[in-house]
Design an enzyme around this catalytic site. Sequence first.
Site, PDB file in Angstrom:
ATOM      1  N   GLY A  22       0.829  -1.212   0.000  1.00 18.75           N
ATOM      2  CA  GLY A  22       0.000   0.000   0.000  1.00 18.75           C
ATOM      3  C   GLY A  22       0.856   1.251   0.000  1.00 18.75           C
ATOM      4  N   LYS A  77      -0.314  -6.700  -5.443  1.00 15.12           N
ATOM      5  CA  LYS A  77      -0.551  -7.929  -6.219  1.00 15.12           C
ATOM      6  C   LYS A  77       0.673  -8.251  -7.073  1.00 15.12           C
ATOM      7  CE  LYS A  77      -5.524  -7.124  -6.561  1.00 15.12           C
ATOM      8  NZ  LYS A  77      -5.878  -5.712  -6.698  1.00 15.12           N
ATOM      9  N   GLY A  98       5.227  -7.288   4.332  1.00 13.24           N
ATOM     10  CA  GLY A  98       5.195  -8.222   3.193  1.00 13.24           C
ATOM     11  C   GLY A  98       6.368  -7.971   2.256  1.00 13.24           C
ATOM     12  N   ASP A 144       0.533   2.119   9.320  1.00 12.48           N
ATOM     13  CA  ASP A 144       0.080   1.381  10.509  1.00 12.48           C
ATOM     14  C   ASP A 144       1.116   1.332  11.636  1.00 12.48           C
ATOM     15  OD1 ASP A 144      -2.161   0.927   9.055  1.00 12.48           O
ATOM     16  OD2 ASP A 144      -1.964  -1.249   8.946  1.00 12.48           O
ATOM     17  N   ARG A 176     -24.699  13.512  20.206  1.00  6.51           N
ATOM     18  CA  ARG A 176     -24.610  12.192  19.578  1.00  6.51           C
ATOM     19  C   ARG A 176     -23.356  11.422  19.992  1.00  6.51           C
ATOM     20  NH1 ARG A 176     -26.329  14.277  13.595  1.00  6.51           N
ATOM     21  NH2 ARG A 176     -28.518  13.707  13.734  1.00  6.51           N
ATOM     22  N   HIS A 183      -9.072   5.575   3.008  1.00 10.43           N
ATOM     23  CA  HIS A 183      -7.792   5.886   2.370  1.00 10.43           C
ATOM     24  C   HIS A 183      -7.383   7.357   2.407  1.00 10.43           C
ATOM     25  CE1 HIS A 183      -8.464   1.803   1.072  1.00 10.43           C
ATOM     26  NE2 HIS A 183      -7.190   1.746   0.746  1.00 10.43           N
TER      27      HIS A 183
END
Length: 364
Positions: A12, A77, A120, A143, A178, A288
Amino acid sequence: MTKKILVLTGGGDCPGLNAVIRGIAKRARREKDWEVYGSIEAFNGVLNEPQEIIRLTGKRTAGIHVKGGTILKTTNKGNPIKFPLPQADGSIKFEDRSDELIKKLKALNFDAIINIGGDGSQKISKTLFEKGVPIIGVPKTIDNDLSATDMTFGFQTAVQIATDSFDKLVTTAESHHRVMIMEVMGRDAGWIGLHTAIAGGAEICLIPEIPYNINKLVKRIDSRYKHGRGFANIVIAEGAKPKEGKITAGKAEKGSEHVRLGGVAFQLSQQLKDAGCKAEIRETVLGHVQRGGTPIAYDRVLATLFGVKAFELALEKDFGRMVALKNNAITSVTLEEATKDYNFLQKDSYLVKAAKGLGISFGD
Ligand code: F6P
């Protein structure tokens, strides 16, 4: 003799990627005999026929540090070790194309490769290094879930974006009495969620590492309403889950390395209503936007220093390493170390304790 270095971005995107690319290119220009190239869409630029490899000239990289995204494009990918190949029947077959990649890299005569990417991508770096590729990793992810570096670039920008949005939700929550639920990214780790909750002043923060009890959340919300017109703001990470049952709103995407998360805010809203929460609830899924736009100054600096360091490792032929920030210093670790552990938020960390001390409920 001229030496050649190849840079690529995988997984990403993340604010700061262009700052790393520029840092590498600028530092390399200080050495007379280096040429810097970029592979388009991670390793796909090398694997594809025709190949998509561009020269990262001064003109191409000038001023890009302020730009979001990556001028080299990216993909999740394109894992060369588990490459997704769409089949005629619509299914996906995975194939190991690492040997083909290595052959192509050799034919292109690259002296060094810099792979900018998350967990990854660094696992890919490690496998390629073990197969003899002179590779260096640069960690990236909003992250902040890589354990070998104290921080990844992009994280602080994501927190800033989430906090700005949170602040806006607070004023409308207060006006309408709220409960506002804001969903942020963080598939396995709650760093963005908790930093945003502290920066914004949330009442409730739900993160993947601490499963929550819905009744405790209703109690916390009720306490906000007991003196009349209350309001409450909740931050929930996309990977957060309740103690009982599961609410990971996930869809498997063909060829992608991970399940697509998103939508837990709506599920939490329903759970709160089912558990007796009377207040009106509204949900916002940030998605995003947290990954886009210009990196804040902190991330530009960190990303630029990572780029400079990565090139210097290549210069020293110190391959098989990933650059890292440790105790406020730019350093490097082995790819083995880089991919060993995940950076989860620890329940007994000072960050969690301090948040609890501020009255933030994790629903545990
Ligand atoms: O890993 C970073 C991240 O932003 C996660 O927080 C999120 O789940 C994922 O990427 C989204 O990926 P994609 O862009 O493939 O939807």
